[in-house]
Motif scaffolding. Sequence first.
Motif, short mmCIF file in Angstrom:
data_model
loop_
_atom_site.label_atom_id
_atom_site.label_comp_id
_atom_site.label_asym_id
_atom_site.label_seq_id
_atom_site.Cartn_x
_atom_site.Cartn_y
_atom_site.Cartn_z
N MET A 44 2.54 -22.23 -7.50
CA MET A 44 3.43 -23.37 -7.77
C MET A 44 4.32 -23.18 -9.00
SD MET A 44 2.71 -25.03 -5.13
CE MET A 44 3.71 -26.48 -5.38
N GLN A 45 4.51 -21.95 -9.45
CA GLN A 45 5.45 -21.71 -10.54
C GLN A 45 6.74 -21.13 -9.99
OE1 GLN A 45 3.52 -19.25 -13.49
NE2 GLN A 45 2.41 -20.98 -14.33
N GLU A 46 7.64 -20.76 -10.89
CA GLU A 46 8.94 -20.21 -10.51
C GLU A 46 8.82 -18.73 -10.16
OE1 GLU A 46 13.39 -20.00 -12.51
OE2 GLU A 46 11.65 -20.20 -13.82
N SER A 47 9.50 -18.32 -9.11
CA SER A 47 9.54 -16.91 -8.73
C SER A 47 10.09 -16.08 -9.88
CB SER A 47 10.42 -16.73 -7.50
OG SER A 47 9.92 -17.46 -6.41
N HIS A 48 9.52 -14.88 -10.06
CA HIS A 48 9.86 -14.07 -11.22
C HIS A 48 9.81 -12.58 -10.86
CE1 HIS A 48 9.37 -12.17 -15.17
NE2 HIS A 48 10.02 -13.22 -15.62
N GLY A 49 10.74 -11.81 -11.36
CA GLY A 49 10.83 -10.40 -11.06
C GLY A 49 9.62 -9.58 -11.46
N GLY A 50 9.00 -9.91 -12.58
CA GLY A 50 7.80 -9.19 -13.00
C GLY A 50 6.63 -9.44 -12.06
N SER A 51 6.47 -10.69 -11.66
CA SER A 51 5.41 -11.04 -10.71
C SER A 51 5.67 -10.41 -9.36
CB SER A 51 5.35 -12.56 -10.53
OG SER A 51 5.16 -13.20 -11.75
N TYR A 52 6.93 -10.35 -8.98
CA TYR A 52 7.36 -9.74 -7.72
C TYR A 52 6.84 -8.31 -7.64
CZ TYR A 52 11.00 -8.34 -4.25
OH TYR A 52 11.70 -7.90 -3.16
N PHE A 53 7.12 -7.53 -8.68
CA PHE A 53 6.64 -6.14 -8.69
C PHE A 53 5.12 -6.07 -8.71
CE2 PHE A 53 4.77 -2.71 -11.12
CZ PHE A 53 5.07 -1.64 -10.28
N CYS A 54 4.48 -6.79 -9.63
CA CYS A 54 3.03 -6.70 -9.79
C CYS A 54 2.30 -7.07 -8.50
CB CYS A 54 2.56 -7.57 -10.95
SG CYS A 54 3.04 -6.95 -12.57
N ALA A 55 2.77 -8.11 -7.83
CA ALA A 55 2.13 -8.54 -6.58
C ALA A 55 2.34 -7.51 -5.48
CB ALA A 55 2.69 -9.90 -6.15
N LEU A 56 3.58 -7.05 -5.32
CA LEU A 56 3.86 -6.08 -4.26
C LEU A 56 3.15 -4.76 -4.49
CD1 LEU A 56 7.63 -6.86 -3.68
CD2 LEU A 56 5.69 -7.53 -2.24
N ALA A 57 3.13 -4.31 -5.74
CA ALA A 57 2.42 -3.07 -6.06
C ALA A 57 0.92 -3.24 -5.80
CB ALA A 57 2.69 -2.65 -7.50
N SER A 58 0.38 -4.39 -6.15
CA SER A 58 -1.04 -4.64 -5.90
C SER A 58 -1.34 -4.61 -4.41
CB SER A 58 -1.45 -6.00 -6.49
OG SER A 58 -1.34 -6.00 -7.89
N LEU A 59 -0.51 -5.29 -3.62
CA LEU A 59 -0.72 -5.27 -2.17
C LEU A 59 -0.63 -3.84 -1.63
CD1 LEU A 59 1.35 -8.40 -1.08
CD2 LEU A 59 -1.15 -8.15 -1.02
N ALA A 60 0.33 -3.08 -2.11
CA ALA A 60 0.47 -1.69 -1.64
C ALA A 60 -0.76 -0.86 -2.02
CB ALA A 60 1.74 -1.07 -2.22
N LEU A 61 -1.23 -1.01 -3.24
CA LEU A 61 -2.40 -0.25 -3.69
C LEU A 61 -3.65 -0.63 -2.89
CD1 LEU A 61 -1.74 -0.42 -7.52
CD2 LEU A 61 -1.69 1.66 -6.11
N MET A 62 -3.75 -1.91 -2.51
CA MET A 62 -4.90 -2.37 -1.73
C MET A 62 -4.70 -2.14 -0.23
SD MET A 62 -5.94 -5.96 -3.66
CE MET A 62 -4.37 -6.78 -3.34
N ASN A 63 -3.55 -1.55 0.13
CA ASN A 63 -3.21 -1.32 1.54
C ASN A 63 -3.14 -2.64 2.31
OD1 ASN A 63 -2.39 0.42 3.55
ND2 ASN A 63 -4.46 0.73 4.32
N LYS A 64 -2.50 -3.66 1.68
CA LYS A 64 -2.43 -5.00 2.27
C LYS A 64 -1.00 -5.54 2.37
CE LYS A 64 -6.76 -6.15 2.98
NZ LYS A 64 -7.20 -6.64 4.27
N LEU A 65 0.00 -4.67 2.31
CA LEU A 65 1.39 -5.14 2.42
C LEU A 65 1.64 -5.92 3.70
CD1 LEU A 65 3.79 -2.40 1.04
CD2 LEU A 65 3.64 -4.79 0.32
N ASP A 66 0.93 -5.57 4.76
CA ASP A 66 1.12 -6.26 6.04
C ASP A 66 0.65 -7.71 5.98
OD1 ASP A 66 2.27 -4.04 7.19
OD2 ASP A 66 0.40 -3.32 8.05
N ALA A 67 -0.05 -8.10 4.93
CA ALA A 67 -0.51 -9.48 4.80
C ALA A 67 0.64 -10.43 4.44
CB ALA A 67 -1.62 -9.59 3.76
#
Length: 147
Positions: A44-67
């Motif tokens: 429920m916060q504002e979208s942010h470029g730093g969070s964008y990277f951290c979340a996407l990189a985390s999903l990629a590392l966990m092999n969960k981008l398809d989620a």
Amino acid sequence: MRFLYSACIVSYLLNDWRGVDIERATEYILMCTRYDGGITQEPMQESHGGSYFCALASLALMNKLDALEDRRMTLEWGLRRQVGGFQGRVNKPADVCYSFWVGSGIEILGGHQFVDLEEAARFVLECQHAIGGLGKFKGSLPGMKTR
């Protein structure tokens, strides 16, 4: 989101995921995905470029981008941040650091071919200084706080 990314990168490097509940971490990231396709630090916060990277990189590392529920919309959020350089949030000026954070998120999603690389490079090069390094944006000095 930064702490989750840190845990994911350490787990990935050590090849030991016992310290990360991958399913709950993925759920948390999805809870932080916003209506505009961006990603927040907390729900429920504002979208942010730093969070964008951290979340996407985390999903990629966990092999969960398809989620990701709407990968295209998430990619579009990053692409819409390019205004010469990249902005970290909607209606903010471009900032050199987001050339990495948002640009890397776009790369993770496979959208690099849609980035105007000449414009991005021009912006970063305009932020270089004769004394060395890069400022936050054109006209700022490296290492100095700017408003």
